[in-house]
Motif scaffolding. Structure first.
Motif, PDB file in Angstrom:
ATOM      1  N   PHE A  15     -51.680  57.288  35.740  1.00  0.00           N
ATOM      2  CA  PHE A  15     -53.119  57.548  35.669  1.00  0.00           C
ATOM      3  C   PHE A  15     -53.431  58.429  36.875  1.00  0.00           C
ATOM      4  O   PHE A  15     -53.526  57.915  37.995  1.00  0.00           O
ATOM      5  N   LEU A  18     -51.612  57.714  40.195  1.00  0.00           N
ATOM      6  CA  LEU A  18     -51.076  56.345  40.216  1.00  0.00           C
ATOM      7  C   LEU A  18     -50.069  56.118  39.087  1.00  0.00           C
ATOM      8  O   LEU A  18     -50.391  56.341  37.918  1.00  0.00           O
ATOM      9  N   ALA A  20     -48.685  53.458  37.079  1.00  0.00           N
ATOM     10  CA  ALA A  20     -48.997  52.041  36.825  1.00  0.00           C
ATOM     11  C   ALA A  20     -47.779  51.289  36.313  1.00  0.00           C
ATOM     12  O   ALA A  20     -47.599  50.101  36.606  1.00  0.00           O
ATOM     13  N   PRO A  39     -47.349  40.196  40.551  1.00  0.00           N
ATOM     14  CA  PRO A  39     -48.616  40.054  41.260  1.00  0.00           C
ATOM     15  C   PRO A  39     -49.731  40.881  40.605  1.00  0.00           C
ATOM     16  O   PRO A  39     -49.460  41.738  39.759  1.00  0.00           O
ATOM     17  N   ASN A  40     -50.986  40.647  40.990  1.00  0.00           N
ATOM     18  CA  ASN A  40     -52.118  41.410  40.451  1.00  0.00           C
ATOM     19  C   ASN A  40     -51.863  42.897  40.606  1.00  0.00           C
ATOM     20  O   ASN A  40     -51.411  43.354  41.645  1.00  0.00           O
ATOM     21  N   GLY A  41     -52.180  43.640  39.537  1.00  0.00           N
ATOM     22  CA  GLY A  41     -52.048  45.093  39.582  1.00  0.00           C
ATOM     23  C   GLY A  41     -50.619  45.589  39.397  1.00  0.00           C
ATOM     24  O   GLY A  41     -50.330  46.780  39.560  1.00  0.00           O
ATOM     25  N   ALA A  42     -49.698  44.688  39.019  1.00  0.00           N
ATOM     26  CA  ALA A  42     -48.277  45.080  38.898  1.00  0.00           C
ATOM     27  C   ALA A  42     -48.012  45.950  37.672  1.00  0.00           C
ATOM     28  O   ALA A  42     -46.969  46.591  37.578  1.00  0.00           O
ATOM     29  N   GLY A  43     -48.927  45.934  36.686  1.00  0.00           N
ATOM     30  CA  GLY A  43     -48.747  46.780  35.505  1.00  0.00           C
ATOM     31  C   GLY A  43     -48.516  46.019  34.208  1.00  0.00           C
ATOM     32  O   GLY A  43     -48.183  46.609  33.184  1.00  0.00           O
ATOM     33  N   LYS A  44     -48.733  44.707  34.220  1.00  0.00           N
ATOM     34  CA  LYS A  44     -48.442  43.869  33.045  1.00  0.00           C
ATOM     35  C   LYS A  44     -49.347  44.222  31.857  1.00  0.00           C
ATOM     36  O   LYS A  44     -48.879  44.456  30.747  1.00  0.00           O
ATOM     37  N   THR A  45     -50.663  44.244  32.097  1.00  0.00           N
ATOM     38  CA  THR A  45     -51.588  44.553  31.000  1.00  0.00           C
ATOM     39  C   THR A  45     -51.400  45.991  30.525  1.00  0.00           C
ATOM     40  O   THR A  45     -51.497  46.288  29.337  1.00  0.00           O
ATOM     41  N   THR A  46     -51.084  46.875  31.462  1.00  0.00           N
ATOM     42  CA  THR A  46     -50.826  48.267  31.082  1.00  0.00           C
ATOM     43  C   THR A  46     -49.608  48.339  30.161  1.00  0.00           C
ATOM     44  O   THR A  46     -49.601  49.093  29.175  1.00  0.00           O
ATOM     45  N   TYR A  55     -52.515  52.748  24.984  1.00  0.00           N
ATOM     46  CA  TYR A  55     -52.131  53.876  25.842  1.00  0.00           C
ATOM     47  C   TYR A  55     -50.820  54.457  25.344  1.00  0.00           C
ATOM     48  O   TYR A  55     -49.954  53.718  24.872  1.00  0.00           O
ATOM     49  N   GLN A  87     -56.891  39.283  28.002  1.00  0.00           N
ATOM     50  CA  GLN A  87     -57.136  38.542  29.235  1.00  0.00           C
ATOM     51  C   GLN A  87     -58.520  37.876  29.187  1.00  0.00           C
ATOM     52  O   GLN A  87     -58.650  36.706  29.496  1.00  0.00           O
ATOM     53  N   GLU A 179     -52.411  36.418  29.584  1.00  0.00           N
ATOM     54  CA  GLU A 179     -52.981  35.335  30.404  1.00  0.00           C
ATOM     55  C   GLU A 179     -53.722  34.282  29.577  1.00  0.00           C
ATOM     56  O   GLU A 179     -54.905  34.010  29.827  1.00  0.00           O
ATOM     57  N   HIS A 212     -50.059  34.129  34.872  1.00  0.00           N
ATOM     58  CA  HIS A 212     -49.920  33.885  36.312  1.00  0.00           C
ATOM     59  C   HIS A 212     -49.495  32.447  36.596  1.00  0.00           C
ATOM     60  O   HIS A 212     -48.977  32.164  37.674  1.00  0.00           O
TER      61      HIS A 212
END
Ligand SMILES: Nc1ncnc2c1ncn2[C@@H]1O[C@H](COP(=O)(O)OP(=O)(O)OP(=O)(O)O)[C@@H](O)[C@H]1O
Length: 262
Positions: A15, A18, A20, A39-46, A55, A87, A179, A212
């Motif tokens: 992106f 970044l 992701a 961890p948060n922001g690691a790219g799982k949902t992406t 995407y 989520q 999640e 998580h």
């Protein structure tokens, strides 16, 4: 060796500046229950959004049942057998519990536009089958008693269950759960673990679980892949992941102890 149900090969998405998800390679076989943690922001949902066609990867290949999914719309991928939950619960809030399932079942309705307008025998038969199947699903998952209630009026745990049942109504081969334990109390989490095992066995599904809650992940997954800053840093059995130095460091810092497990 049989073809994996889902195959990711060097999948990357950027992106702007970044990255992701970076060079992600992994597979899921039919009927496997795999966890994707980080961890948060690691790219799982992406990663979920790329698998479901929301995407398109910047580079790399995703194959579902042996076929490349590039350029295929999310609705087509759902029809081909990839279903997901979100989520933040995304039910049709102003529809009843039953109608939430009926809408999902329409995906496989063979009636065309004219058939729906004309509402002839074919259409009536098809609607009756959809309603019967939807009610059967609600019975199995103990939601039939609230079939006429508005979906958003259900208790939180039931809404989560309904979202999973709605995904099941599309007859998936692969179910992605984002999640599902978020916001649940310990007893709801235990019920969720039973539910996920039950649907995997009864419907012979492959499940990819982003979660998580380590008790849930370690308790039910056969294999776990770990992302950090978009890169896969480890993959293995729950036992291997719990004592993997890179995973411990990613979650807790270098001088940490092994991750809590079930
Ligand atoms: N559409 C987008 N545009 C720009 N950046 C994005 C977009 N979607 C995700 N990102 C960024 O990509 C990174 C990965 O986000 P992602 O939501 O996949 O993480 P996650 O592992 O699911 O996190 P969490 O556990 O908090 O849900 C984050 O830095 C996020 O801000």
């Amino acid at each position: 060796m049989s073809t994996p149900l889902l195959q990711l090969e060097n999948v990357t998405i950027k992106f702007g500046g970044l990255t992701a998800v970076s060079e992600l390679t992994t597979t899921i076989d039919e009927g496997q229950l795999v966890g994707l943690i980080g961890p948060n922001g690691a790219g799982k949902t992406t990663a979920f959004n790329m698998i479901t066609g929301v995407y398109q990867p910047t580079s790399g290949t995703i194959r579902f049942a042996g076929k490349c999914t590039a350029g295929i719309k999310p609705s087509r991928l759902t029809a081909q057998g990839i279903a997901r939950t979100f989520q933040n619960i995304r039910l049709f809030g102003s529809l009843s519990v039953l109608d939430n399932i009926r809408v999902a079942k329409q995906l496989h309705n063979t009636q065309n536009y004219l058939g729906s307008l004309w509402r002839g025998k074919g259409w009536r038969n098809s609607e009756a089958t959809i309603e019967k199947d939807a009610l059967e699903l609600l019975e199995i998952f103990d939601l039939a008693k609230c079939r006429d209630e508005m979906a958003t009026s259900l208790p939180y745990g039931d809404q989560r269950r309904l979202e999973i049942v709605r995904a099941l109504a599309t007859k998936p081969k692969l179910l992605l759960l984002d999640e599902p334990a978020a916001g649940m109390n310990p007893s709801e989490k235990d019920d969720l673990m039973h539910l996920i095992r039950f649907i995997k066995d009864r419907y012979q599904l492959a499940v990819l679980l982003v979660e998580h809650d380590m008790k849930v992940v370690m308790g039910i997954c056969e294999r776990i892949a770990v992302l950090e800053y978009g890169r896969k840093i480890a993959e293995g059995t729950p036992k291997e992941i719990q004592c993997h130095p890179k995973v411990i460091e990613a979650y807790l810092g270098a001088a940490a102890t092994p991750i809590e497990h079930a």
